[in-house]
Scaffold this motif. Sequence first.
Motif, short mmCIF file in Angstrom:
data_model
loop_
_atom_site.label_atom_id
_atom_site.label_comp_id
_atom_site.label_asym_id
_atom_site.label_seq_id
_atom_site.Cartn_x
_atom_site.Cartn_y
_atom_site.Cartn_z
N ASN A 65 23.58 -24.47 -33.93
CA ASN A 65 22.96 -24.65 -35.23
C ASN A 65 23.82 -23.96 -36.27
O ASN A 65 24.05 -22.75 -36.21
CB ASN A 65 21.56 -24.03 -35.18
N ILE A 103 23.33 -23.21 -39.32
CA ILE A 103 22.67 -22.17 -40.13
C ILE A 103 22.62 -20.87 -39.34
O ILE A 103 22.92 -19.79 -39.85
CB ILE A 103 21.25 -22.61 -40.54
N TRP A 104 22.25 -20.98 -38.06
CA TRP A 104 22.17 -19.78 -37.22
C TRP A 104 23.53 -19.10 -37.15
O TRP A 104 23.65 -17.89 -37.30
CB TRP A 104 21.68 -20.16 -35.82
N ALA A 154 25.98 -19.35 -39.27
CA ALA A 154 26.33 -18.78 -40.57
C ALA A 154 25.55 -17.50 -40.84
O ALA A 154 26.04 -16.60 -41.51
CB ALA A 154 26.05 -19.80 -41.67
#
Lengths: 361, 583
Positions: free
Chosen positions: B385, B387-388, B390
């Motif tokens: 993921n 977002i995870w 980042a």
Amino acid sequence: MFETSLRLALTLTQIGVVMGIVLLTVAILTLLERKVLAWMQDRMGPMEVGPYGILQPVADGLKLFFKEDIIPAGANKLLFSLAPILSLVPALIGFAVIPFGPNISVEFFGVEFKPFVISDINIGILYILAFASIGAYGVILAGWSSNSKYSLLGGLRAAAQLISYELNVALSIVGVLLLAGTLSMVKIVEAQGGNWFFGIIPNWFAFALPFPQFVAFVVFYLASVAETNRLPFDLPEAESELVAGFFTEYSGMRFAFFFLAEYANMILVSCVAAVLFFGGWQAPWPFLQFHGSLEHLAWLSGIFWFTIKVYFFLFMFFWIRATLPRLRYDQLMRFGWKVLLPIALGNVVVTSIMAYIFPNS
Amino acid sequence: MHRVLETLQSKFPSTMVSVREDQMRGDLSVQVSAEGLSEVAKFLHDDPALAFDHITDICSADYPDDLERFEVIYHFLSLPTGTRIRVKARVPEENPSIASVSHIWKGANFLEREVFDLMGIRFEGHPDLRRILLPEDFDEGYPLRKDFPAEGKGWRSNFDFLPKLDEPVSAWNEADIPEDQRHVFMAGDSPESSKRTTELLLNMGPQHPATHGVLRVVLELDGERVVKATPDLGYLHRGVEKLAEGLTYMQILPHTDRLDYVCAMTNNYAYVRAVEKLIGMTVPERAEYIRTIVAEMQRILGHLFWLGTQALDIGAMTVFFWTFREREVLLDLFEKLCGARLTYNYYRIGGVDSDFTPEIIEGLKGFLKSFPQHIHEYDVLLQRNRIWVARTKGVAVISGEDAINFGLTGPVLRGSGVAYDVRKLEPYGAYDKVDWEVPIGKDGDTYDRYWIRIEEMHQSARIIQQCLDQLPDGPVIADNPQVVPPPKPQVMRDMESLIHHFILFTHGFKPPKGETYCATEVPKGELGFFLISDGGPRPYRMKIRSPSFVHMGAFDHMARGYLIADIVTIFGSYDIVMGECDR
């Protein structure tokens, strides 16, 4: 005189019905969200109140209604009370221009009115955007007037986030307006009738020629998620960081107002997405307009398809919430300005060129 | 004599009061004069051959009858050579002060504050010598001193410093807070700027959804950026160390459950190992295997809990419920094993309480079969993921040197690329009989610490599988009636067993006079128990070296310059549990 009063009465009835449906949908959504999340997370969700937990929204509503209403010491009382209203009213007022069903006129004692749209004004979409901007004030003022640092940080985040993403919402729908040539919600839907490519692909703007607006839809949807403060863009209320962000200090019905506003906004955004990109009440293929030979019941099919589309987008909200972690503040800004905005702008340029080259397709 | 002791004795002939090598327990300890401590410590740290780069613990003991009443005890570890050493220095009652070593080991900062707080020993040159576990305005004295009563001081409702429920709340204004109370939370060295700025002090906790209990952190903020983060600990301080001085060795065992309540049995393991080391007893082989299996089950349990809460803090709520689904399977196994799901009591001094039933082994095998698939599910939601990634990559970076200097242990240290695992360095249980690896990170960021814990769950599953395959037959508790209570059926029939039983439960057993430090690798890091025995049935002093407490010492260092959202990530990546941190 009689005609004016009747028109007023009819409009008020329409408003009452729409408000009722929206608030009922909010109640359903609170339950649905918990149930959908629960199914995705291998658990049951609410099961205690009523059979299968279906009366949970009633219990929640009652609880919020009877809760003590607290105004923190040092809060600005006027703005603190005003903020929830400023949040809720713009969220509800947008439904005035949403066409829920086919554009038909009914004559009622000599007064002609459209039963499925309260007001078909010719700047419908602008009207929604304008009121959505006012909604941002509710969030910002709530954060500022609470006299709490968490609220303040939440309010500041909200200010930056809502303004940045509003831009993307507005730019992403320009393509649709270019293709439809109108700002009226009803006319936009009517422009999406029929199918192309041997009758396989519906003429919805998300797929329609000369330039499908699907990318614009994705931008619109992501920016709308941010506008409604939902995960992964729920930074103004990020629970693990800011406790509850801008409404940390709110309780009782004032809290419920923010809650209602959030869900009403979700519904509004889903309605707008359905209207602009997915043909509103139009069925995907003619044979799916299942009224058969009963032409006077065509509106039922229209409402059915509209509801299906709206609920699909609402389901997407829950789906995204169950899947994605929260962005960080700087990442959110970068995503909005450096990713979504260029895409939206590019879409406007390409759509304009295509609409100029193929004016009649 | 050991090489280290020889070097020290030849280098500092006048400073060394005594050197001692405890052959039975394998402990090195030196007694130095208080004045010479500073240079001995510096030498221990700087000398390339000794290289005691890791500070394990600082504690103190009180001997009221001695001429120099207080003893400050330092535990150092040399990661390159794998040697531990205990350095002790005495200070008199009239002037209990000693030089601070916090400029040599940054991790000493919090540890010295704790000694100051609980024993009242001042550390000269300490940058911020305030109370840490007790309230700042606590003026009842120093609780770990022997003349401080162990009993309570009346009812909670009678303490006048606690607010009464029926009293009206007095209005206060933030501007009324005196400047000197604020300054401890300020960095103080903010650069001069032409803009007029006002700092924002944000109180995170003790009631906050993401502080994992009752941790309070005061953040000095510049916008959303953290300028200084000051942890305020002690909201869950229960004085376990003081309580232990009034309990027999067996009675202390249930108190250790409540340290790290997420994986309680690992604390029991650490404690019983320390006591066994103190009395020098061996444990039957089957018991060692069972202990290892259960400890690794607890590690999986702890890491699952960590993964769920860390993901929840970052906003990925589904992972939280999925990890709890797997935890549920393990908790059911623990319930079958010992009857409890949270505060287990299964480890015993000398072995374990009961043998595995075939049902538990079957359940465990079933769990191991499906577990890799479940870890894969988490990976799908997190590792792939963006977002995870980042949110965790490049967040809260700590270099290997800094991590060692702060005394960090466990996955936090290994995330920075330091291969220190007590299970490899000083193998206990059955860890040296099975094949497993220590995962090591590269960047020292949150993502590496996340990856290491995921990898450790794979390794734990591997260890359990091998232990189950090798599980030997035999007794599960040592046959040592002086220490281990005889089985109940025997007690009811056999006179001698009844006497042993009676003595054990009325007096307790008496370990020989001595002291020892015993480290155990728990999911959070190195949990150490330091026990001083005066030959009586109760420990003269018990010190718990809790990894969470030491990790919080590095919090400010790791948090500066990051955003508020990252603060939550940093808490999470330490895997702190306040029960253990505050003790």
